[in-house]
Design a protein around this motif. Structure first.
Motif, mmCIF file in Angstrom:
data_model
loop_
_atom_site.group_PDB
_atom_site.id
_atom_site.type_symbol
_atom_site.label_atom_id
_atom_site.label_comp_id
_atom_site.label_asym_id
_atom_site.label_seq_id
_atom_site.Cartn_x
_atom_site.Cartn_y
_atom_site.Cartn_z
ATOM 1 N N ILE A 189 0.862 -1.180 0.000
ATOM 2 C CA ILE A 189 0.000 0.000 0.000
ATOM 3 C C ILE A 189 0.896 1.227 0.000
ATOM 4 O O ILE A 189 1.681 1.430 0.929
ATOM 5 C CB ILE A 189 -0.932 0.018 1.235
ATOM 6 N N ASP A 190 0.790 2.025 -1.060
ATOM 7 C CA ASP A 190 1.596 3.241 -1.170
ATOM 8 C C ASP A 190 0.986 4.305 -0.268
ATOM 9 O O ASP A 190 -0.124 4.761 -0.496
ATOM 10 C CB ASP A 190 1.629 3.724 -2.615
ATOM 11 N N PRO B 52 -15.969 -22.742 2.899
ATOM 12 C CA PRO B 52 -17.292 -23.024 2.382
ATOM 13 C C PRO B 52 -18.000 -21.798 1.809
ATOM 14 O O PRO B 52 -18.990 -21.924 1.106
ATOM 15 C CB PRO B 52 -18.045 -23.564 3.596
ATOM 16 N N THR B 53 -17.489 -20.623 2.084
ATOM 17 C CA THR B 53 -18.030 -19.400 1.500
ATOM 18 C C THR B 53 -16.875 -18.422 1.334
ATOM 19 O O THR B 53 -15.950 -18.417 2.151
ATOM 20 C CB THR B 53 -19.152 -18.807 2.388
ATOM 21 N N PRO B 54 -16.876 -17.617 0.278
ATOM 22 C CA PRO B 54 -15.771 -16.685 0.066
ATOM 23 C C PRO B 54 -15.604 -15.704 1.228
ATOM 24 O O PRO B 54 -16.578 -15.169 1.755
ATOM 25 C CB PRO B 54 -16.160 -15.942 -1.213
ATOM 26 N N LEU B 55 -14.350 -15.548 1.624
ATOM 27 C CA LEU B 55 -14.021 -14.655 2.732
ATOM 28 C C LEU B 55 -12.597 -14.172 2.544
ATOM 29 O O LEU B 55 -11.722 -14.935 2.138
ATOM 30 C CB LEU B 55 -14.140 -15.412 4.060
ATOM 31 N N LYS B 56 -12.340 -12.902 2.819
ATOM 32 C CA LYS B 56 -10.993 -12.348 2.743
ATOM 33 C C LYS B 56 -10.643 -11.803 4.124
ATOM 34 O O LYS B 56 -11.370 -10.982 4.678
ATOM 35 C CB LYS B 56 -10.900 -11.237 1.706
ATOM 36 N N LEU B 57 -9.521 -12.300 4.665
ATOM 37 C CA LEU B 57 -9.020 -11.836 5.952
ATOM 38 C C LEU B 57 -7.757 -11.032 5.704
ATOM 39 O O LEU B 57 -6.961 -11.385 4.830
ATOM 40 C CB LEU B 57 -8.702 -13.016 6.863
ATOM 41 N N ALA B 58 -7.548 -9.976 6.467
ATOM 42 C CA ALA B 58 -6.360 -9.142 6.296
ATOM 43 C C ALA B 58 -5.641 -8.956 7.617
ATOM 44 O O ALA B 58 -6.276 -8.796 8.663
ATOM 45 C CB ALA B 58 -6.758 -7.774 5.737
ATOM 46 N N SER B 59 -4.323 -8.973 7.553
ATOM 47 C CA SER B 59 -3.528 -8.642 8.736
ATOM 48 C C SER B 59 -3.535 -7.127 8.887
ATOM 49 O O SER B 59 -3.958 -6.404 7.978
ATOM 50 C CB SER B 59 -2.090 -9.152 8.577
ATOM 51 N N VAL B 60 -3.056 -6.648 10.002
ATOM 52 C CA VAL B 60 -2.894 -5.207 10.156
ATOM 53 C C VAL B 60 -1.756 -4.763 9.241
ATOM 54 O O VAL B 60 -0.855 -5.538 8.923
ATOM 55 C CB VAL B 60 -2.608 -4.807 11.623
ATOM 56 N N SER B 61 -1.792 -3.526 8.803
ATOM 57 C CA SER B 61 -0.739 -2.986 7.942
ATOM 58 C C SER B 61 0.493 -2.667 8.771
ATOM 59 O O SER B 61 0.386 -2.219 9.909
ATOM 60 C CB SER B 61 -1.231 -1.717 7.245
ATOM 61 N N GLU B 62 1.649 -2.912 8.157
ATOM 62 C CA GLU B 62 2.926 -2.633 8.814
ATOM 63 C C GLU B 62 3.838 -1.901 7.849
ATOM 64 O O GLU B 62 3.708 -2.040 6.630
ATOM 65 C CB GLU B 62 3.600 -3.927 9.246
ATOM 66 N N ALA B 63 4.804 -1.162 8.378
ATOM 67 C CA ALA B 63 5.778 -0.450 7.550
ATOM 68 C C ALA B 63 6.624 -1.452 6.774
ATOM 69 O O ALA B 63 6.997 -2.511 7.289
ATOM 70 C CB ALA B 63 6.673 0.425 8.419
ATOM 71 N N MET B 64 6.938 -1.139 5.529
ATOM 72 C CA MET B 64 7.766 -2.027 4.699
ATOM 73 C C MET B 64 9.087 -2.351 5.385
ATOM 74 O O MET B 64 9.631 -3.442 5.210
ATOM 75 C CB MET B 64 8.030 -1.384 3.337
#
Length: 125
Positions: A50-51, A67-79
Motif C-alpha cells: 500500500i503506497d 465453504p463461503t468466500p471470505l478475505k481476511l487481512a492482517s494489520v498494515s505494517e511499515a515495509m
C-alpha cells in the motif's frame, strides 16, 4: 529465462527497496503455484503493498474460497519490518516466504478463535 510473472530476485534483491514491492507479491504467488508454500485447499495468501506516500506499508490477505468466500487481512505494517535491513537475495526471499506462511497460519487461527468464541453460550449468532 525469467518471465514477466517471475519474481525479480537477484543477489542484491531487497523487497523493502523502493520499486521492489511487486517482487514480494510475485514471490509468494509463484511459491504457492509451484507448491513450495502450501495451504488448506481453497485458501491463498497474498502480499499487498500500500503506497502511503512515504516508504509504504504492507499487509497479508488470506483468501478463503470455501465453504463461503471470505478475505481476511492482517494489520498494515511499515515495509521496513518485512525483512532485516542487511538481508538481501535468496535469504530475503526465504524470510518473505516464512513470514507469508506464519501470517497465513495466524490469520487461520484468528478466524478459528473468532468462530469458537461466537459459538460459546451467551454470544448468540
Amino acid at each position: 529465462m525469467r518471465s514477466a510473472d517471475s519474481p525479480p530476485i537477484g543477489m542484491a534483491w531487497r523487497p523493502t527497496d523502493p520499486g521492489e514491492e511487486d517482487g514480494a507479491f510475485l514471490l509468494v504467488r509463484t511459491a504457492q503455484a509451484a507448491g513450495l508454500v502450501t495451504s488448506t485447499e481453497g485458501m491463498t495468501i497474498t502480499f499487498e503493498f500500500i503506497d502511503d506516500g512515504d516508504e509504504g506499508v504492507f499487509r497479508w490477505l488470506l483468501d478463503v474460497i470455501a465453504p463461503t468466500p471470505l478475505k481476511l487481512a492482517s494489520v498494515s505494517e511499515a515495509m521496513a519490518v518485512l525483512v532485516e535491513p542487511e538481508v538481501s537475495g535468496v535469504p530475503a526471499a526465504m524470510a518473505v516466504l516464512r513470514e507469508a506462511v506464519r501470517r497465513a497460519n495466524l490469520l487461520v487461527q484468528q478466524l478459528s478463535d473468532y468462530v469458537a468464541a461466537r459459538n460459546m453460550p451467551g454470544h448468540g449468532s
